[in-house]
Design a protein around this motif. Sequence first.
Motif, PDB file in Angstrom:
ATOM      1  N   VAL A  13      -6.610   1.098  -7.081  1.00  0.00           N
ATOM      2  CA  VAL A  13      -6.048   0.216  -6.035  1.00  0.00           C
ATOM      3  C   VAL A  13      -5.781   0.768  -4.906  1.00  0.00           C
ATOM      4  O   VAL A  13      -4.719   1.732  -4.959  1.00  0.00           O
ATOM      5  CB  VAL A  13      -5.178  -0.944  -6.616  1.00  0.00           C
ATOM      6  CG1 VAL A  13      -4.736  -1.832  -5.659  1.00  0.00           C
ATOM      7  CG2 VAL A  13      -5.684  -1.367  -8.027  1.00  0.00           C
ATOM      8  N   GLU A  14      -6.227   0.537  -3.529  1.00  0.00           N
ATOM      9  CA  GLU A  14      -5.595   1.097  -2.621  1.00  0.00           C
ATOM     10  C   GLU A  14      -5.010   0.167  -1.650  1.00  0.00           C
ATOM     11  O   GLU A  14      -3.878   0.597  -1.249  1.00  0.00           O
ATOM     12  CB  GLU A  14      -7.089   1.624  -1.549  1.00  0.00           C
ATOM     13  CG  GLU A  14      -6.676   2.083  -0.203  1.00  0.00           C
ATOM     14  CD  GLU A  14      -7.869   2.466   0.486  1.00  0.00           C
ATOM     15  OE1 GLU A  14      -7.838   2.205   1.838  1.00  0.00           O
ATOM     16  OE2 GLU A  14      -8.886   2.999  -0.054  1.00  0.00           O
ATOM     17  N   ARG A  15      -4.903  -0.954  -1.801  1.00  0.00           N
ATOM     18  CA  ARG A  15      -4.110  -1.996  -0.985  1.00  0.00           C
ATOM     19  C   ARG A  15      -4.233  -3.437  -1.627  1.00  0.00           C
ATOM     20  O   ARG A  15      -5.414  -3.809  -2.171  1.00  0.00           O
ATOM     21  CB  ARG A  15      -4.604  -1.991   0.257  1.00  0.00           C
ATOM     22  CG  ARG A  15      -3.846  -2.866   1.297  1.00  0.00           C
ATOM     23  CD  ARG A  15      -4.416  -2.543   2.686  1.00  0.00           C
ATOM     24  NE  ARG A  15      -5.703  -2.912   2.913  1.00  0.00           N
ATOM     25  CZ  ARG A  15      -6.483  -2.123   3.386  1.00  0.00           C
ATOM     26  NH1 ARG A  15      -6.340  -0.842   3.381  1.00  0.00           N
ATOM     27  NH2 ARG A  15      -7.863  -2.409   3.660  1.00  0.00           N
ATOM     28  N   GLN A  74       0.902  -1.161   0.100  1.00  0.00           N
ATOM     29  CA  GLN A  74      -0.178  -0.119   0.036  1.00  0.00           C
ATOM     30  C   GLN A  74       0.943   1.217  -0.147  1.00  0.00           C
ATOM     31  O   GLN A  74       2.154   1.183   0.090  1.00  0.00           O
ATOM     32  CB  GLN A  74      -0.776   0.065   1.006  1.00  0.00           C
ATOM     33  CG  GLN A  74      -0.109  -0.077   2.490  1.00  0.00           C
ATOM     34  CD  GLN A  74      -1.174   0.047   3.624  1.00  0.00           C
ATOM     35  OE1 GLN A  74      -2.279   0.043   3.574  1.00  0.00           O
ATOM     36  NE2 GLN A  74      -0.409  -0.105   4.961  1.00  0.00           N
ATOM     37  N   GLY A  75       0.210   2.435  -0.078  1.00  0.00           N
ATOM     38  CA  GLY A  75       1.003   3.662  -0.167  1.00  0.00           C
ATOM     39  C   GLY A  75       1.887   3.699  -1.298  1.00  0.00           C
ATOM     40  O   GLY A  75       1.833   3.209  -2.537  1.00  0.00           O
ATOM     41  N   HIS A 101       3.810   1.633  -5.911  1.00  0.00           N
ATOM     42  CA  HIS A 101       4.730   1.987  -7.119  1.00  0.00           C
ATOM     43  C   HIS A 101       5.566   0.876  -7.790  1.00  0.00           C
ATOM     44  O   HIS A 101       6.030   1.084  -8.868  1.00  0.00           O
ATOM     45  CB  HIS A 101       5.627   3.241  -6.792  1.00  0.00           C
ATOM     46  CG  HIS A 101       6.422   3.848  -7.876  1.00  0.00           C
ATOM     47  ND1 HIS A 101       7.572   3.607  -8.127  1.00  0.00           N
ATOM     48  CD2 HIS A 101       6.033   4.715  -8.877  1.00  0.00           C
ATOM     49  CE1 HIS A 101       8.196   4.147  -9.140  1.00  0.00           C
ATOM     50  NE2 HIS A 101       6.974   5.063  -9.687  1.00  0.00           N
ATOM     51  N   LYS A 102       5.508  -0.334  -6.734  1.00  0.00           N
ATOM     52  CA  LYS A 102       6.244  -1.450  -7.278  1.00  0.00           C
ATOM     53  C   LYS A 102       5.661  -2.067  -8.610  1.00  0.00           C
ATOM     54  O   LYS A 102       5.989  -3.097  -9.225  1.00  0.00           O
ATOM     55  CB  LYS A 102       6.425  -2.454  -6.123  1.00  0.00           C
ATOM     56  CG  LYS A 102       7.549  -2.145  -5.364  1.00  0.00           C
ATOM     57  CD  LYS A 102       7.593  -2.825  -3.992  1.00  0.00           C
ATOM     58  CE  LYS A 102       8.894  -2.796  -3.251  1.00  0.00           C
ATOM     59  NZ  LYS A 102      10.013  -3.320  -3.768  1.00  0.00           N
ATOM     60  N   VAL A 103       4.330  -1.686  -9.113  1.00  0.00           N
ATOM     61  CA  VAL A 103       3.698  -2.465 -10.119  1.00  0.00           C
ATOM     62  C   VAL A 103       4.666  -2.282 -11.417  1.00  0.00           C
ATOM     63  O   VAL A 103       5.291  -1.122 -11.712  1.00  0.00           O
ATOM     64  CB  VAL A 103       2.371  -1.643 -10.365  1.00  0.00           C
ATOM     65  CG1 VAL A 103       2.417  -0.447 -11.052  1.00  0.00           C
ATOM     66  CG2 VAL A 103       1.534  -2.600 -11.127  1.00  0.00           C
ATOM     67  N   PHE A 104       4.518  -3.194 -12.267  1.00  0.00           N
ATOM     68  CA  PHE A 104       5.235  -2.988 -13.772  1.00  0.00           C
ATOM     69  C   PHE A 104       3.667  -2.981 -14.257  1.00  0.00           C
ATOM     70  O   PHE A 104       2.634  -3.725 -14.266  1.00  0.00           O
ATOM     71  CB  PHE A 104       5.760  -4.497 -14.074  1.00  0.00           C
ATOM     72  CG  PHE A 104       7.100  -4.481 -13.140  1.00  0.00           C
ATOM     73  CD1 PHE A 104       8.244  -4.257 -13.788  1.00  0.00           C
ATOM     74  CD2 PHE A 104       6.971  -5.157 -11.824  1.00  0.00           C
ATOM     75  CE1 PHE A 104       9.301  -4.569 -13.120  1.00  0.00           C
ATOM     76  CE2 PHE A 104       8.230  -5.308 -11.078  1.00  0.00           C
ATOM     77  CZ  PHE A 104       9.391  -5.188 -11.865  1.00  0.00           C
TER      78      PHE A 104
END
Length: 216
Positions: A199-201, A62-63, A67-70
Amino acid sequence: MASASRVGPGWKDVQLRDRFFFASALVLAALMVFLAIRPGIGALPTGPVAGDGTHYDKIVVQGNYLHKVFAGGNAKTELVEGDGGKKLLFVEAAAGVLRDQPELGPHFRLAGDLETQFSSMTIRVTVRMRPADDRGAMQAAVNYSAGRVGESGWQIFDLQPVFTDFSFDYDVPIAIGEQGVDYLGIRPVVPEKSRALLVERVTFERLGRWVESSQP
């Protein structure tokens, strides 16, 4: 008559120049250190999602860690600010541009420690999400992939106007051979044009071992 010892007229100037030189050198060294570490100051997290080496029963993304998404494929992913300054993950895709494999669209990669800890375990994946304000998706698809040994398949959820938790359980196959990479794909269902979601979490929970294994 004895003559008094005498200091040359430039001595004080030399002392001042030395002090100025050493002070300037210290300032320059500090500036060089700051410039060296500056790229890391305030940088957002990147790379696979990993654990802390001890606690693996519940992993929460979260938070800023969203940002770790590809992005994968031709999707758009972006960290945006929601109400109260909360960080949210914006995911958008156009119709027909994403292939079926989770890693070829928006996804999180799980690091080797999570792959090991989740192998042979039943895990519960929970994604807290809602439609985006513009071109909001009516449905979202989520898929846990363990690579060549199997995947959960796309789980389809009907999104609600407000942030809502959507969960499914998956028996993660036993890891075979060399360590690979597990993925969690998250994407909007896009019947036409483009659709987006927020997406929040994302939460991964270990519920227990579904099969006997020699792994810890």
